[in-house]
Structure formats: structure tokens, C-alpha cells
Design an enzyme around this catalytic site. Structure first.
Site, short mmCIF file in Angstrom:
data_model
loop_
_atom_site.label_atom_id
_atom_site.label_comp_id
_atom_site.label_asym_id
_atom_site.label_seq_id
_atom_site.Cartn_x
_atom_site.Cartn_y
_atom_site.Cartn_z
N LYS A 177 52.21 49.82 45.72
CA LYS A 177 51.80 49.24 47.00
C LYS A 177 52.77 48.14 47.42
CE LYS A 177 47.08 48.97 48.07
NZ LYS A 177 45.84 48.18 48.04
N ASP A 225 43.14 45.67 52.67
CA ASP A 225 41.99 46.33 52.09
C ASP A 225 41.89 47.68 52.78
OD1 ASP A 225 39.82 46.46 50.29
OD2 ASP A 225 38.43 46.17 51.94
#
Ligand code: IMP
Length: 202
Positions: free
Chosen positions: A12, A66
Site C-alpha cells: 500500500k 480506509d
């Protein structure tokens, strides 16, 4: 100028820093991971809780995201519970004791497929919310979605999480078969939404 990308997930970190490389700033990892409880019921609020906690702890502009999967026929679940869906009370009757030996991602996927076994409406979307906190009181955010359908069975070996069971709109294979996932992803769209603002404030 430094921007801290608040994730312990190496993939990520690389994905986000490569998408933002045109900003010509230095991307840093947090010195250590904070245990931020994602207690809010929207992706955006959870991203905000995380970005604010990291900014307050380390004093460097902090970017947090998120994300998760939203399935229409399950009333929006797994939603903010995507990572831990296999542990949720909702739908737990479809999992058997021996299923819990499976890796977490496989178990989440199995639960979704079983819950949708006799369901014709397979519409779903990935959602990503990203928040950058520049100070205690100044933050910016971006959101992105990738619409699609839940497959009948898992396929493909790329990506992570729910990718093997998610077929993006306009495709006939799962995200775990799509090499250019990062170009079409919900995270890419959220970062695009944020990019121009980020250029102005950083
Ligand atoms: P988080 O944003 O890292 O908290 O991710 C929450 C959960 O959503 C992950 O553990 C995955 O299960 C799911 N998720 C988020 N983005 C993706 C994606 O791009 N592909 C597959 N699953 C994802």
C-alpha cells in the site's frame, strides 16, 4: 516537504507513493505503528481518526486511508468491517468450524460467497476514503469508488483481500486477474480527487 503515509502494508505504501510521485515530495513511513481503533461507522471518519492520531504522534503531515467492500444485497456489509468480516456476528451461521483454518482473506471471501449463494443481486463496490492532516485543525480528503459485481467463485492470483471475488464493471474477470488494477482502483480515484488540493497545500 515530507508526507507520512500511515500504513504498515508495504504494498500500500508503494502504491500510494507511486501514485503521488508527481508531487515531488518525500514520502516517509511512520517510525512505528500506532494502534488506532477504527471505531467510526464511515470510511471517511475512520481515515480521519487514523490521520489525526499519526499527525498528533509524529508532527508530520499524515495521510491515512480506509477502504472496504460494500455489497448491496447485504445492506452495505462488510463495509467498515471488511478486514474482520469473518469474525462478525452478522452471517456467522454460514461458516463451519473447520473453515476457520483458512487464511483470513479466503475466509472473508468464503463468507461472502456463501451469504450470496442464492442471491441474484450481486452488485457491489469498493470504496476508499483518504484523509491528509496538515495540522491539528487542517485536513483534506478524497473519496473514490470502483463499482462491480461479486463473482460466483474466486479466481486469479494478483492483488489481495476481496479481489478474487470482485468483477469490476466493464470486465468479465475478477480484479485478481487484472494487472492494471492500480489504474482503475478506488484508491486511485480517491487520490486523484485529492491530488490538486494536495499540490496547493503541501
Ligand atoms: P484497510 O483500508 O486497509 O483497513 O482495508 C480494509 C479491508 O478492505 C482489507 O483488509 C480488505 O479486506 C478490503 N479491501 C480494501 N481495499 C481492497 C482492494 O483493493 N482489494 C481487495 N480488498 C480490499
Amino acid at each position: 516537504m515530507k508526507l507520512m503515509i500511515c500504513t504498515s502494508n508495504k504494498k500500500k505504501f508503494e502504491e500510494i507513493s507511486s501514485m503521488l510521485k508527481a508531487l515531488n515530495i518525500e514520502f516517509v513511513k511512520p517510525p512505528y505503528e500506532l494502534d488506532v481503533e477504527e471505531t467510526a461507522n464511515t470510511f471517511l471518519s475512520n481515515a480521519y481518526l487514523k490521520a489525526r492520531a499519526y499527525y498528533e504522534a509524529f508532527g508530520i503531515p499524515a495521510l491515512a486511508d480506509d477502504s472496504g467492500l460494500v455489497i448491496e444485497a447485504l445492506g452495505g456489509r462488510p463495509g467498515v468491517y471488511s478486514a474482520r468480516f469473518y469474525k462478525e456476528e452478522f452471517g456467522s451461521h454460514v461458516l463451519k468450524e473447520e473453515d476457520y483454518n483458512l487464511p483470513k482473506d479466503d475466509l472473508n471471501n468464503l463468507k461472502v460467497l456463501r451469504l450470496l449463494e442464492n442471491e441474484e443481486n450481486r452488485r457491489a463496490k469498493f470504496v476508499s476514503a483518504i484523509v491528509v492532516m496538515m495540522s491539528n485543525s487542517q485536513g483534506i480528503f478524497g473519496e473514490g469508488e470502483l463499482k462491480g459485481y461479486i463473482a460466483k467463485e474466486p479466481s486469479g492470483s494478483l492483488g489481495f483481500g476481496y479481489d478474487p471475488i470482485f468483477i469490476p464493471e466493464g470486465y468479465d474477470v475478477s480484479l485478481a486477474n487484472i494487472e492494471h488494477k492500480n489504474e482503475i482502483s478506488h484508491r486511485r480515484k480517491a487520490l486523484n480527487a485529492l491530488f490538486d488540493m494536495l499540490k496547493k497545500v503541501l
